[in-house]
Scaffold this motif. Structure first.
Motif, PDB file in Angstrom:
ATOM      1  N   ARG A  21       0.448   5.546  -9.153  1.00  0.00           N
ATOM      2  CA  ARG A  21       1.536   5.363 -10.125  1.00  0.00           C
ATOM      3  C   ARG A  21       2.421   6.606 -10.210  1.00  0.00           C
ATOM      4  NH1 ARG A  21      -3.043   4.189 -12.998  1.00  0.00           N
ATOM      5  NH2 ARG A  21      -2.581   5.956 -14.339  1.00  0.00           N
ATOM      6  N   ALA A  22       2.049   7.691  -9.536  1.00  0.00           N
ATOM      7  CA  ALA A  22       2.799   8.941  -9.616  1.00  0.00           C
ATOM      8  C   ALA A  22       4.131   8.805  -8.889  1.00  0.00           C
ATOM      9  CB  ALA A  22       1.991  10.089  -9.011  1.00  0.00           C
ATOM     10  N   ALA A  23       5.216   9.042  -9.601  1.00  0.00           N
ATOM     11  CA  ALA A  23       6.552   8.923  -9.018  1.00  0.00           C
ATOM     12  C   ALA A  23       6.983  10.210  -8.315  1.00  0.00           C
ATOM     13  CB  ALA A  23       7.568   8.576 -10.105  1.00  0.00           C
ATOM     14  N   ARG A  24       6.432  11.338  -8.734  1.00  0.00           N
ATOM     15  CA  ARG A  24       6.800  12.625  -8.131  1.00  0.00           C
ATOM     16  C   ARG A  24       6.190  12.725  -6.732  1.00  0.00           C
ATOM     17  NH1 ARG A  24       4.238  17.517  -8.048  1.00  0.00           N
ATOM     18  NH2 ARG A  24       2.591  16.604  -9.312  1.00  0.00           N
ATOM     19  N   PRO A  25       6.999  13.024  -5.714  1.00  0.00           N
ATOM     20  CA  PRO A  25       6.460  13.124  -4.352  1.00  0.00           C
ATOM     21  C   PRO A  25       5.429  14.250  -4.250  1.00  0.00           C
ATOM     22  CG  PRO A  25       8.862  13.153  -4.314  1.00  0.00           C
ATOM     23  CD  PRO A  25       8.440  13.243  -5.744  1.00  0.00           C
TER      24      PRO A  25
ATOM     25  N   PHE B 213       4.284   7.165  -4.765  1.00  0.00           N
ATOM     26  CA  PHE B 213       3.515   6.025  -5.257  1.00  0.00           C
ATOM     27  C   PHE B 213       2.304   5.843  -4.348  1.00  0.00           C
ATOM     28  CE2 PHE B 213       7.817   5.324  -6.905  1.00  0.00           C
ATOM     29  CZ  PHE B 213       7.536   5.352  -8.254  1.00  0.00           C
ATOM     30  N   GLY B 214       2.067   4.688  -3.789  1.00  0.00           N
ATOM     31  CA  GLY B 214       0.877   4.437  -2.981  1.00  0.00           C
ATOM     32  C   GLY B 214       1.095   4.553  -1.486  1.00  0.00           C
ATOM     33  N   HIS B 215       2.263   5.079  -1.080  1.00  0.00           N
ATOM     34  CA  HIS B 215       2.564   5.154   0.351  1.00  0.00           C
ATOM     35  C   HIS B 215       2.795   6.589   0.800  1.00  0.00           C
ATOM     36  CE1 HIS B 215       3.281   0.921  -0.525  1.00  0.00           C
ATOM     37  NE2 HIS B 215       2.897   0.741   0.723  1.00  0.00           N
ATOM     38  N   VAL B 216       2.480   6.833   2.067  1.00  0.00           N
ATOM     39  CA  VAL B 216       2.632   8.160   2.658  1.00  0.00           C
ATOM     40  C   VAL B 216       3.593   8.038   3.833  1.00  0.00           C
ATOM     41  CG1 VAL B 216       1.452  10.083   3.790  1.00  0.00           C
ATOM     42  CG2 VAL B 216       0.265   8.762   2.006  1.00  0.00           C
ATOM     43  N   ASP B 217       4.663   8.835   3.794  1.00  0.00           N
ATOM     44  CA  ASP B 217       5.589   8.929   4.924  1.00  0.00           C
ATOM     45  C   ASP B 217       5.149  10.093   5.794  1.00  0.00           C
ATOM     46  OD1 ASP B 217       7.146   6.844   4.012  1.00  0.00           O
ATOM     47  OD2 ASP B 217       8.612   8.135   3.030  1.00  0.00           O
ATOM     48  N   VAL B 218       5.014   9.835   7.096  1.00  0.00           N
ATOM     49  CA  VAL B 218       4.578  10.862   8.042  1.00  0.00           C
ATOM     50  C   VAL B 218       5.706  11.085   9.045  1.00  0.00           C
ATOM     51  CG1 VAL B 218       2.791  11.590   9.663  1.00  0.00           C
ATOM     52  CG2 VAL B 218       2.216  10.004   7.806  1.00  0.00           C
ATOM     53  N   THR B 219       6.106  12.338   9.193  1.00  0.00           N
ATOM     54  CA  THR B 219       7.124  12.707  10.179  1.00  0.00           C
ATOM     55  C   THR B 219       6.580  13.844  11.028  1.00  0.00           C
ATOM     56  OG1 THR B 219       8.176  14.226   8.615  1.00  0.00           O
ATOM     57  CG2 THR B 219       9.086  12.005   8.751  1.00  0.00           C
ATOM     58  N   ALA B 220       7.161  14.006  12.204  1.00  0.00           N
ATOM     59  CA  ALA B 220       6.749  15.060  13.132  1.00  0.00           C
ATOM     60  C   ALA B 220       7.968  15.900  13.495  1.00  0.00           C
ATOM     61  CB  ALA B 220       6.149  14.452  14.391  1.00  0.00           C
ATOM     62  N   ASP B 221       7.774  17.205  13.574  1.00  0.00           N
ATOM     63  CA  ASP B 221       8.871  18.109  13.918  1.00  0.00           C
ATOM     64  C   ASP B 221       9.466  17.815  15.292  1.00  0.00           C
ATOM     65  OD1 ASP B 221       8.585  19.376  11.516  1.00  0.00           O
ATOM     66  OD2 ASP B 221       7.757  21.241  12.334  1.00  0.00           O
TER      67      ASP B 221
ATOM     68  N   LEU C 149       2.677   4.681   5.666  1.00  0.00           N
ATOM     69  CA  LEU C 149       1.306   4.195   5.630  1.00  0.00           C
ATOM     70  C   LEU C 149       0.848   4.037   4.185  1.00  0.00           C
ATOM     71  CD1 LEU C 149      -0.003   6.829   8.185  1.00  0.00           C
ATOM     72  CD2 LEU C 149       0.765   4.512   8.710  1.00  0.00           C
ATOM     73  N   HIS C 150      -0.030   3.094   3.937  1.00  0.00           N
ATOM     74  CA  HIS C 150      -0.621   2.929   2.615  1.00  0.00           C
ATOM     75  C   HIS C 150      -1.673   4.027   2.438  1.00  0.00           C
ATOM     76  CE1 HIS C 150      -3.258   1.262  -0.481  1.00  0.00           C
ATOM     77  NE2 HIS C 150      -2.134   0.751  -0.960  1.00  0.00           N
ATOM     78  N   HIS C 151      -1.606   4.754   1.320  1.00  0.00           N
ATOM     79  CA  HIS C 151      -2.483   5.902   1.107  1.00  0.00           C
ATOM     80  C   HIS C 151      -3.965   5.525   1.172  1.00  0.00           C
ATOM     81  CE1 HIS C 151      -4.772   8.860  -1.267  1.00  0.00           C
ATOM     82  NE2 HIS C 151      -4.020   9.716  -0.579  1.00  0.00           N
TER      83      HIS C 151
END
Length: 163
Positions: free
Chosen positions: A77-81, A101-109, A120-122
């Motif tokens: 429920r946390a809105a702060r990244p 929230f419940g998702h994780v964004d993954v990026t690569a340099d 991805l779902h956390h």
């Protein structure tokens, strides 16, 4: 569905005199089991192709990162990244993780700046990261005599049990 995988390198083999039963944290995380790793979801994939990534360190760090991304008591429920990074020790490249929230964004340099993040779902990432760690250590203990008797490995697997 999240897919995590690895391939050990033939170019960077472990030293033949290695006593896996007594290998310390530094050796296990940085000096042994080099290869490449990938993280995929559906058709999208982030992968290395360098051959020198310590794969056990990657699995260990990924479990740590997923837990760090869950520090906010409000959880999904946390809105702060919430932010975390995996720093590849032999280069300036990093994997960046941002939980909203419940998702994780993954990026690569090493991806283009305008690349769409792997989302991805956390909860699924937590489960898959732990499964990957356990599957990887099972493979490594099958390949390397004495590793199954290493207390560091025991502690690691106890810290991150399968879910």
């Amino acid at each position: 569905m999240i897919d995590l995988g690895y391939a050990l390198s033939r170019r960077f083999p472990d030293p033949p005199q290695t006593d896996y039963r007594r290998a310390d944290v530094k050796a296990l995380r940085h000096d042994l089991f080099c290869g490449d790793v990938f993280l995929a979801e559906g058709e999208r994939e982030l992968s290395t192709a360098w051959g020198w990534v310590p794969v056990l360190d990657f699995a260990w760090a990924l479990c740590d990162i997923v837990e760090r991304l869950d520090q906010d008591p409000r959880g999904s429920r946390a809105a702060r990244p919430q932010h975390a990074e995996f720093d590849f020790t032999e280069s300036t490249d990093r994997l960046r993780f941002v939980r909203r929230f419940g998702h994780v964004d993954v990026t690569a340099d090493w991806q283009p700046a305008n690349a769409i993040p792997l989302t991805l779902h956390h909860g699924e990432l937590r489960r898959e990261a732990r499964d990957f760690l356990h599957d990887l250590t099972a493979d490594l203990t099958d390949m390397h005599e004495g590793l199954d008797g290493n207390p560091v490995v025991w502690e690691l697997l106890a810290r991150f049990p399968r879910l």
